[in-house]
Design an enzyme around this catalytic site. Sequence first.
Site, mmCIF file in Angstrom:
data_model
loop_
_atom_site.group_PDB
_atom_site.id
_atom_site.type_symbol
_atom_site.label_atom_id
_atom_site.label_comp_id
_atom_site.label_asym_id
_atom_site.label_seq_id
_atom_site.Cartn_x
_atom_site.Cartn_y
_atom_site.Cartn_z
ATOM 1 N N TRP A 176 0.823 -1.217 0.000
ATOM 2 C CA TRP A 176 0.000 0.000 0.000
ATOM 3 C C TRP A 176 0.855 1.265 0.000
ATOM 4 O O TRP A 176 0.335 2.363 -0.123
ATOM 5 C CB TRP A 176 -0.955 0.003 1.195
ATOM 6 C CG TRP A 176 -0.311 -0.348 2.510
ATOM 7 C CD1 TRP A 176 0.326 0.495 3.378
ATOM 8 C CD2 TRP A 176 -0.258 -1.645 3.109
ATOM 9 N NE1 TRP A 176 0.773 -0.187 4.472
ATOM 10 C CE2 TRP A 176 0.425 -1.503 4.340
ATOM 11 C CE3 TRP A 176 -0.736 -2.893 2.730
ATOM 12 C CZ2 TRP A 176 0.652 -2.591 5.200
ATOM 13 C CZ3 TRP A 176 -0.503 -3.968 3.582
ATOM 14 C CH2 TRP A 176 0.184 -3.814 4.794
ATOM 15 N N GLU A 205 -5.329 0.578 6.197
ATOM 16 C CA GLU A 205 -5.435 1.160 7.535
ATOM 17 C C GLU A 205 -6.510 0.462 8.365
ATOM 18 O O GLU A 205 -6.323 0.210 9.558
ATOM 19 C CB GLU A 205 -5.747 2.659 7.436
ATOM 20 C CG GLU A 205 -4.598 3.511 6.923
ATOM 21 C CD GLU A 205 -3.398 3.511 7.851
ATOM 22 O OE1 GLU A 205 -3.544 3.201 9.043
ATOM 23 O OE2 GLU A 205 -2.287 3.809 7.362
ATOM 24 N N GLN A 225 -5.612 -2.974 15.147
ATOM 25 C CA GLN A 225 -5.607 -4.135 16.052
ATOM 26 C C GLN A 225 -4.999 -5.385 15.393
ATOM 27 O O GLN A 225 -5.234 -6.499 15.858
ATOM 28 C CB GLN A 225 -7.041 -4.464 16.512
ATOM 29 C CG GLN A 225 -7.841 -3.283 17.039
ATOM 30 C CD GLN A 225 -7.303 -2.763 18.347
ATOM 31 O OE1 GLN A 225 -6.669 -3.480 19.092
ATOM 32 N NE2 GLN A 225 -7.570 -1.505 18.650
ATOM 33 N N GLY A 230 -10.763 -10.907 13.508
ATOM 34 C CA GLY A 230 -11.425 -10.405 14.712
ATOM 35 C C GLY A 230 -11.975 -9.001 14.520
ATOM 36 O O GLY A 230 -11.841 -8.399 13.452
ATOM 37 N N TYR A 236 -7.082 9.220 13.687
ATOM 38 C CA TYR A 236 -5.822 8.675 13.171
ATOM 39 C C TYR A 236 -5.972 8.232 11.716
ATOM 40 O O TYR A 236 -5.164 8.590 10.865
ATOM 41 C CB TYR A 236 -5.334 7.495 14.024
ATOM 42 C CG TYR A 236 -4.393 6.622 13.250
ATOM 43 C CD1 TYR A 236 -3.094 7.048 13.006
ATOM 44 C CD2 TYR A 236 -4.813 5.419 12.679
ATOM 45 C CE1 TYR A 236 -2.227 6.294 12.228
ATOM 46 C CE2 TYR A 236 -3.967 4.655 11.902
ATOM 47 C CZ TYR A 236 -2.674 5.088 11.686
ATOM 48 O OH TYR A 236 -1.827 4.351 10.904
ATOM 49 N N ASP A 294 -0.797 7.326 16.444
ATOM 50 C CA ASP A 294 -1.187 5.969 16.807
ATOM 51 C C ASP A 294 -0.304 5.486 17.958
ATOM 52 O O ASP A 294 0.480 6.267 18.517
ATOM 53 C CB ASP A 294 -1.109 5.025 15.600
ATOM 54 C CG ASP A 294 0.325 4.701 15.194
ATOM 55 O OD1 ASP A 294 1.274 5.379 15.652
ATOM 56 O OD2 ASP A 294 0.515 3.747 14.406
ATOM 57 N N CYS A 333 16.774 12.296 22.617
ATOM 58 C CA CYS A 333 15.803 11.582 23.448
ATOM 59 C C CYS A 333 15.945 11.946 24.924
ATOM 60 O O CYS A 333 16.909 11.541 25.602
ATOM 61 C CB CYS A 333 15.968 10.075 23.259
ATOM 62 S SG CYS A 333 14.736 9.105 24.159
ATOM 63 N N THR A 339 -10.960 -8.561 23.548
ATOM 64 C CA THR A 339 -10.450 -7.337 24.161
ATOM 65 C C THR A 339 -11.023 -7.109 25.556
ATOM 66 O O THR A 339 -10.300 -6.772 26.498
ATOM 67 C CB THR A 339 -10.782 -6.114 23.279
ATOM 68 O OG1 THR A 339 -10.336 -6.368 21.950
ATOM 69 C CG2 THR A 339 -10.095 -4.868 23.811
#
Length: 342
Positions: free
Chosen positions: A22, A35, A40, A79, A118, A136, A206, A295
């Site tokens: 993609w 997407e 998940q 799922g 998102y 995300d 960082c 979940t």
Amino acid sequence: MIENLRDELLVWYRINGRSLPWRETKDPYQVWLSEIILQQTRVNQGLPYYQKFLEHYPNVKSLAEANEQDVLNDWQGLGYYSRARNLIVAAKQIVNDYEGQFPDTYERIIKLKGVGKYTAAAISSIAFGERRAVLDGNVFRVLARIFNIDNDIAASSSRKIFQSKADELLCKENPADFNQAIMDFGAIQCTPKSPACVTCPLNQYCQALKKGRVSELPIKIKKLKRKTRYFHYFREAKTNFIYLKVRGPKDIWQGLMELPLIETQNEELMLTELNSILNTHHQPELEFYKIHKLTHQDIHAKFYKILGEFNLPSNYIKVLPEELESKPVPRLIDEYFDYIGV
């Protein structure tokens, strides 16, 4: 700092970014499909589904006209089946409201069924070059560590803080590559456990690394409340038929097919409950048991075979074993069918 950090991320992406189908297109339909499938779902698990959906539904129109049962069957194993149903609804929206042309702005894309902030930002930036920063799980983690942000990422009040940082960091000239770069960076380099800090090109920026807080961040306090349910499934061993019905709305696995079911308050199955679907005095024989984790729910599922006959309502259909492949069932029931060899 921000400009240098942004440049380092883009250089890292050009060298280390994942090669994914993609990413070889600007077709918003294909970007959207990827997407939704990857919500998940890990990339290596979702890739075959993406390829299958493109083969079966090569454009928005074909998906909008698809039979829901066929789509659910193609989705089987991923799922979160509401994602598949939302795909069909959104495809119909695009056909009916936009004459089959995928909407080309964030504000229009976010109105599609099943599309959140998102996903709308990802599609609008990748397919149309719109300046929208994605946020995300991977991006939350990268931002939390680089800027030493200790706000709870599960709290809705924290989103503005992280979104502001993501917007500040976004490459305005190339939002598509930058959004994919920061997501890949979180997936490959700045991982949840054992991130590669020593070889990280951003380690000089960082703040979490400097303060020894990498393993602490991001902070996520919210915990899901889990529910335990007890399912007892039955198949008739006297004939070669499998009895199935479509699950109703407002519960898990809506629109998928399942065996005759009795749900109880605990592991025990009472004789009076059996009488509701069985027209026999034969005792069921337990064949398969599994705790299936979703979940928010733990399903304690027992599968029985019986030698007697069912007393079932008319919404059940009789299916031969060789027809099962075309029937969309939850992964739990599919595992049972594999176990008994049908």
